[in-house]
Design an enzyme around this catalytic site. Structure first.
Site, PDB file in Angstrom:
ATOM      1  N   HIS A   1      -6.200   8.731   2.336  1.00 12.34           N
ATOM      2  CA  HIS A   1      -6.269   8.322   3.753  1.00 12.34           C
ATOM      3  C   HIS A   1      -6.333   9.458   4.773  1.00 12.34           C
ATOM      4  O   HIS A   1      -6.619   9.209   5.946  1.00 12.34           O
ATOM      5  CB  HIS A   1      -5.122   7.381   4.140  1.00 12.34           C
ATOM      6  CG  HIS A   1      -4.978   6.206   3.231  1.00 12.34           C
ATOM      7  ND1 HIS A   1      -6.025   5.358   2.937  1.00 12.34           N
ATOM      8  CD2 HIS A   1      -3.907   5.746   2.516  1.00 12.34           C
ATOM      9  CE1 HIS A   1      -5.591   4.413   2.098  1.00 12.34           C
ATOM     10  NE2 HIS A   1      -4.331   4.637   1.819  1.00 12.34           N
TER      11      HIS A   1
ATOM     12  N   GLU B   1       3.509 -11.512  -3.155  1.00 13.67           N
ATOM     13  CA  GLU B   1       2.164 -12.075  -3.117  1.00 13.67           C
ATOM     14  C   GLU B   1       1.322 -11.487  -4.246  1.00 13.67           C
ATOM     15  O   GLU B   1       1.459 -10.318  -4.604  1.00 13.67           O
ATOM     16  CB  GLU B   1       1.514 -11.791  -1.762  1.00 13.67           C
ATOM     17  CG  GLU B   1       2.202 -12.576  -0.652  1.00 13.67           C
ATOM     18  CD  GLU B   1       1.603 -12.354   0.718  1.00 13.67           C
ATOM     19  OE1 GLU B   1       1.936 -13.143   1.608  1.00 13.67           O
ATOM     20  OE2 GLU B   1       0.812 -11.416   0.907  1.00 13.67           O
TER      21      GLU B   1
ATOM     22  N   CYS C   1       7.988  -2.640   0.361  1.00  9.43           N
ATOM     23  CA  CYS C   1       7.682  -1.278  -0.094  1.00  9.43           C
ATOM     24  C   CYS C   1       8.391  -0.292   0.822  1.00  9.43           C
ATOM     25  O   CYS C   1       8.455  -0.495   2.033  1.00  9.43           O
ATOM     26  CB  CYS C   1       6.169  -1.027  -0.057  1.00  9.43           C
ATOM     27  SG  CYS C   1       5.715   0.628  -0.642  1.00  9.43           S
TER      28      CYS C   1
ATOM     29  N   CYS D   1      -6.595  -5.220   1.218  1.00  2.60           N
ATOM     30  CA  CYS D   1      -5.721  -4.089   0.956  1.00  2.60           C
ATOM     31  C   CYS D   1      -4.858  -3.807   2.180  1.00  2.60           C
ATOM     32  O   CYS D   1      -5.356  -3.733   3.292  1.00  2.60           O
ATOM     33  CB  CYS D   1      -6.543  -2.846   0.655  1.00  2.60           C
ATOM     34  SG  CYS D   1      -7.393  -2.998  -0.884  1.00  2.60           S
TER      35      CYS D   1
HETATM   36  S1  SF4 Z   1      -0.070   1.246   1.255  1.00  2.00           S
HETATM   37 FE1  SF4 Z   1       0.967   0.902  -0.710  1.00  2.00          FE
HETATM   38  S2  SF4 Z   1       2.479   2.550  -0.785  1.00  2.00           S
HETATM   39 FE2  SF4 Z   1       1.838   2.421   1.355  1.00  2.00          FE
HETATM   40  S3  SF4 Z   1       3.349   1.063   2.306  1.00  2.00           S
HETATM   41 FE3  SF4 Z   1       1.613  -0.219   1.618  1.00  2.00          FE
HETATM   42  S4  SF4 Z   1       2.207  -0.965  -0.389  1.00  2.00           S
HETATM   43 FE4  SF4 Z   1       3.529   0.773   0.086  1.00  2.00          FE
END
Ligand code: SF4
Length: 360
Positions: free
Chosen positions: A224, A95, A115, A341
């Site tokens: 985070h 995407e 990922c 995000c």
């Molecule tokens: S936040 Fe970024 S690094 Fe973490 S799992 Fe999602 S895509 Fe991967």
């Protein structure tokens, strides 16, 4: 499917030159073709009118121009965010997101299909890693969005590129760097380094390597959590590269590059949005040239956490500001189409609002 055929966007200028030289073409053909690829964004080989017909035919037979195919597209209800589902030549899906607001037109692009980092709140992480993208597959996402903009917005193209889509860019280091260099090449697409940001979840050796590349590209570290106990739970890579190592490499990065770092923080109600975490974060970054971006969590189906309330966001920010840490609360965009995000996840259940034209 034509896996294995040379993709022109996977080639550096020198590789393109070598290919054409091996076909007996004069050296200047490489710069003509480069121009069509990166400046004029030719839709197909036929458009490359200053190349001889014979060469165009050979290029069409033995190479490929665009290899990403648009499968579906969604637009947010405010019209400012578009999410594209793109198929790669081997059938994997990625995407890309185009965000247009505040006079900016930002491409958020993917560097991996899926990922492997496993951040618990992230839809892409919940998919696992399917494969790395090639440099051409990364570059093509940008050029696809640029072409769309140039045709629809009176030649006004992208203003910013963020490597914050699917995947951890620094886990696909070689392809990410090759794509970056190609996009910034002054003889080609010539995109300003300062208008590009790479995000990372904290791969310490790769950040160290990146800081030595001499690029003026921005770096955003997804933090985070400000204690190892909490970060181990929500960002599992922290078990390999704990905060002490991560912050040390961040300090080195700033010292070496002189660039301000960005820290990203998804605020999850009752998890990482309390005063203890805000105070711990302030202690971690005090004295560092940096900026903290907080954004209330974007919901995903695989994680039960919810976004922090407005009051808790404001309290978190106030603690940082009292400690002298610059902090911005980012506005959540594209939530209704899961383009925010941490929300990218390729599922062909994306509602296709119009027939999906194939990318050329
Ligand atoms: S936040 Fe970024 S690094 Fe973490 S799992 Fe999602 S895509 Fe991967």
């Amino acid at each position: 499917m034509d896996v294995g055929v040379t993709s022109l966007y996977d080639l550096s200028y020198d590789e393109l030159k070598a290919l054409l030289a091996s076909w007996g073409e004069p050296a200047y053909r490489a710069s003509q073709l480069w121009n069509w690829l990166y400046k004029r964004l030719a839709p197909d080989f036929d458009a490359m009118t200053d190349l001889p017909a014979q060469l165009r035919q050979r290029l069409a037979a033995e190479t490929r121009l665009y290899r990403l195919r648009l499968v579906a597209e969604q637009q947010s209800s405010d019209g400012e965010t578009r999410k594209l589902l793109l198929a790669l030549p081997d059938g994997q899906m990625i995407e890309s997101v185009l965000m247009g607001y505040s006079r900016r037109r930002t491409a958020c692009i993917s560097t991996q299909a899926g990922c492997g980092m496993g951040c618990v709140f992230c839809a892409t992480g919940q998919m696992g890693l399917l494969r790395n993208l090639s440099s051409g597959e990364i570059v093509e996402q940008v050029l696809y969005l640029e072409r769309e903009l140039r045709t629809s917005e009176r030649e006004r193209g992208l203003t910013n590129i963020v490597f914050m889509g699917m995947g951890e860019p620094l886990a696909n280091y070689a392809a990410t760097l090759a794509a970056l260099r190609r996009l910034m090449d002054p003889t080609g697409f010539n995109f300003g380094a300062r208008r590009i940001t790479i995000s990372t979840v904290g791969l310490v050796p790769a950040i160290e390597r990146f800081s030595r590349e001499g690029l003026q590209v921005g770096l955003a570290v997804s933090l985070h959590a400000a204690t190892d106990a909490l970060r181990n739970q929500i960002v599992p890579i922290n078990r390999r590269y704990p905060l002490a190592r991560l912050m040390a490499v961040c300090r080195d990065y700033v010292a070496r590059t002189g660039r301000r770092l960005t820290f990203e923080w998804a605020l999850i109600q009752g998890v990482n949005d309390g005063p203890e975490q805000a105070e711990a974060l302030a202690r971690l970054v005090t004295g560092l040239l940096c900026h903290v971006n907080v954004i209330p969590l974007n919901p995903t189906r695989g994680y039960p956490g919810s976004p922090s309330t407005r009051e808790r966001v404001a309290a978190f920010r106030a603690i940082l500001e009292r400690a002298g840490v610059p902090c911005t609360v980012r506005v959540r965009r594209g939530i209704d189409i899961e383009a925010g995000c941490g929300q990218l996840r390729t599922e062909v259940e994306m509602q296709v609002s119009s027939p999906a034209p194939a990318a050329t």
